[in-house]
Design a protein around this motif. Sequence first.
Motif, PDB file in Angstrom:
ATOM      1  N   PHE A 167       0.804  -1.220   0.000  1.00 30.74           N
ATOM      2  CA  PHE A 167       0.000   0.000   0.000  1.00 30.74           C
ATOM      3  C   PHE A 167       0.846   1.283   0.000  1.00 30.74           C
ATOM      4  CE2 PHE A 167      -2.794  -3.059   2.428  1.00 30.74           C
ATOM      5  CZ  PHE A 167      -3.661  -3.300   1.371  1.00 30.74           C
ATOM      6  N   ASN A 168       2.141   1.126  -0.189  1.00 27.46           N
ATOM      7  CA  ASN A 168       3.027   2.289  -0.076  1.00 27.46           C
ATOM      8  C   ASN A 168       2.695   3.410  -1.057  1.00 27.46           C
ATOM      9  OD1 ASN A 168       4.401   1.150   2.017  1.00 27.46           O
ATOM     10  ND2 ASN A 168       6.267   0.682   0.875  1.00 27.46           N
ATOM     11  N   GLU A 169       2.166   3.054  -2.220  1.00 28.16           N
ATOM     12  CA  GLU A 169       1.902   4.064  -3.254  1.00 28.16           C
ATOM     13  C   GLU A 169       0.574   4.801  -3.059  1.00 28.16           C
ATOM     14  OE1 GLU A 169       4.257   4.810  -5.545  1.00 28.16           O
ATOM     15  OE2 GLU A 169       5.460   3.332  -4.435  1.00 28.16           O
ATOM     16  N   ASP A 170      -0.372   4.155  -2.366  1.00 31.60           N
ATOM     17  CA  ASP A 170      -1.714   4.758  -2.295  1.00 31.60           C
ATOM     18  C   ASP A 170      -2.436   4.471  -0.979  1.00 31.60           C
ATOM     19  OD1 ASP A 170      -2.136   2.044  -2.691  1.00 31.60           O
ATOM     20  OD2 ASP A 170      -3.818   2.328  -4.075  1.00 31.60           O
ATOM     21  N   ARG A 171      -1.696   4.373   0.097  1.00 28.94           N
ATOM     22  CA  ARG A 171      -2.296   3.979   1.379  1.00 28.94           C
ATOM     23  C   ARG A 171      -3.432   4.927   1.791  1.00 28.94           C
ATOM     24  NH1 ARG A 171       1.941   3.201   3.652  1.00 28.94           N
ATOM     25  NH2 ARG A 171       1.971   0.921   3.644  1.00 28.94           N
ATOM     26  N   LYS A 172      -3.201   6.207   1.699  1.00 30.27           N
ATOM     27  CA  LYS A 172      -4.208   7.187   2.106  1.00 30.27           C
ATOM     28  C   LYS A 172      -5.496   7.034   1.292  1.00 30.27           C
ATOM     29  CE  LYS A 172      -4.802  12.154   2.868  1.00 30.27           C
ATOM     30  NZ  LYS A 172      -4.175  13.508   2.734  1.00 30.27           N
ATOM     31  N   GLU A 173      -5.346   6.890  -0.021  1.00 26.04           N
ATOM     32  CA  GLU A 173      -6.507   6.741  -0.901  1.00 26.04           C
ATOM     33  C   GLU A 173      -7.228   5.423  -0.642  1.00 26.04           C
ATOM     34  OE1 GLU A 173      -3.544   9.454  -2.783  1.00 26.04           O
ATOM     35  OE2 GLU A 173      -3.452   7.493  -1.829  1.00 26.04           O
ATOM     36  N   ILE A 203      -7.323   3.679   2.199  1.00 28.13           N
ATOM     37  CA  ILE A 203      -8.065   3.764   3.457  1.00 28.13           C
ATOM     38  C   ILE A 203      -9.314   4.628   3.273  1.00 28.13           C
ATOM     39  CG2 ILE A 203      -7.990   4.630   5.840  1.00 28.13           C
ATOM     40  CD1 ILE A 203      -5.044   3.721   5.938  1.00 28.13           C
ATOM     41  N   GLN A 204      -9.208   5.692   2.493  1.00 31.22           N
ATOM     42  CA  GLN A 204     -10.369   6.548   2.250  1.00 31.22           C
ATOM     43  C   GLN A 204     -11.465   5.794   1.502  1.00 31.22           C
ATOM     44  OE1 GLN A 204     -10.736   9.705   3.615  1.00 31.22           O
ATOM     45  NE2 GLN A 204     -12.854   9.239   3.016  1.00 31.22           N
ATOM     46  N   ARG A 205     -11.071   4.918   0.563  1.00 32.14           N
ATOM     47  CA  ARG A 205     -12.076   4.104  -0.144  1.00 32.14           C
ATOM     48  C   ARG A 205     -12.839   3.227   0.841  1.00 32.14           C
ATOM     49  NH1 ARG A 205      -8.054   3.919  -4.244  1.00 32.14           N
ATOM     50  NH2 ARG A 205      -7.159   1.943  -3.520  1.00 32.14           N
ATOM     51  N   ALA A 206     -12.128   2.677   1.809  1.00 32.04           N
ATOM     52  CA  ALA A 206     -12.782   1.845   2.822  1.00 32.04           C
ATOM     53  C   ALA A 206     -13.725   2.683   3.678  1.00 32.04           C
ATOM     54  CB  ALA A 206     -11.734   1.155   3.686  1.00 32.04           C
ATOM     55  N   LEU A 207     -13.261   3.845   4.118  1.00 29.82           N
ATOM     56  CA  LEU A 207     -14.101   4.716   4.931  1.00 29.82           C
ATOM     57  C   LEU A 207     -15.355   5.134   4.166  1.00 29.82           C
ATOM     58  CD1 LEU A 207     -11.341   6.968   6.545  1.00 29.82           C
ATOM     59  CD2 LEU A 207     -12.684   5.207   7.704  1.00 29.82           C
ATOM     60  N   ASP A 252      -2.011   8.455  12.497  1.00 27.37           N
ATOM     61  CA  ASP A 252      -2.664   9.073  11.343  1.00 27.37           C
ATOM     62  C   ASP A 252      -4.192   8.917  11.380  1.00 27.37           C
ATOM     63  OD1 ASP A 252      -0.172   9.775  10.442  1.00 27.37           O
ATOM     64  OD2 ASP A 252      -0.008   8.120   9.003  1.00 27.37           O
ATOM     65  N   TYR A 253      -4.678   7.804  11.962  1.00 23.95           N
ATOM     66  CA  TYR A 253      -6.119   7.520  11.973  1.00 23.95           C
ATOM     67  C   TYR A 253      -6.561   7.065  13.372  1.00 23.95           C
ATOM     68  CZ  TYR A 253      -5.531   7.482   6.885  1.00 23.95           C
ATOM     69  OH  TYR A 253      -5.240   7.832   5.588  1.00 23.95           O
TER      70      TYR A 253
END
Length: 255
Positions: free
Chosen positions: A15-21, A23-27, A53-54
């Motif tokens: 997930f190094n390239e898109d971890r934030k995105e 996690i946001q998809r899951a939320l 971070d969360y």
Amino acid sequence: MTITDTHTHLYSDAFNEDRKEMIQRALNANVSRFFIPAIDSSHTKSMLQLETDYPDHIFLMMGLHPTSVKDNYKEELQHVEDMLAKRQFYAIGEIGIDLYWDTSTLDIQKKAFKHQIQLAKRYELPIVIHCREAFDEIFDVLETEKDDKLFGIFHCFTGTLEQADKAISYNMKLGIGGVVTFKNGKIDQFLNQIDLKHIVLETDSPYLAPKPYRGKRNESSYIIKVLEKLSEIYQVSEEKIAEITTQNSKEIFNI
């Protein structure tokens, strides 16, 4: 609708390239509770950063994964003990026995498993069990530790109905993930014989992506596919599955 992913490796390099995105998809998909299993000391820093971070969504476990039980396992177990003494965790996991990759370490895997079960009891925490080609060996250890303080989740359950009943007899919930959607997964054939009160949802992301993503990187938002399959198996609404399984997770993790 609140959905709980009881087992997701969000700190994975996958997930190094898109971890934030990711996690946001899951939320965005109402997956708002993520329980993060440990592997070994090399991942601790990344796990703690995730929590920073969360803070409202991330709940950390601590433990030594069976495939990381090597010659230095006593040092790794000391790291687990040091971390438990230092701060709050919500489970000891993932721990257990894995005979798929290496059978030569069975003896020390058993020792590490038993030691960590005893740590869980000391801290009144659930255990999260990893079992791969090792049901008999896992059950042998659980039998020696069976008491009122033993409870937790049998992560990524892939066994038979008989093995499911046995796991439940040790105060374990069954962690159900992508395998339930596989044509050859088999657990979908008997799962409706197991009361939903014994079930929790998980992804084990980035591993074991459900259909139609099988073979690709898994992520927590894909838990929706597991939810849909369980709704079909139990013939109850997805909302009801989410409600019951999240409540089950609250009972296990005490949050």
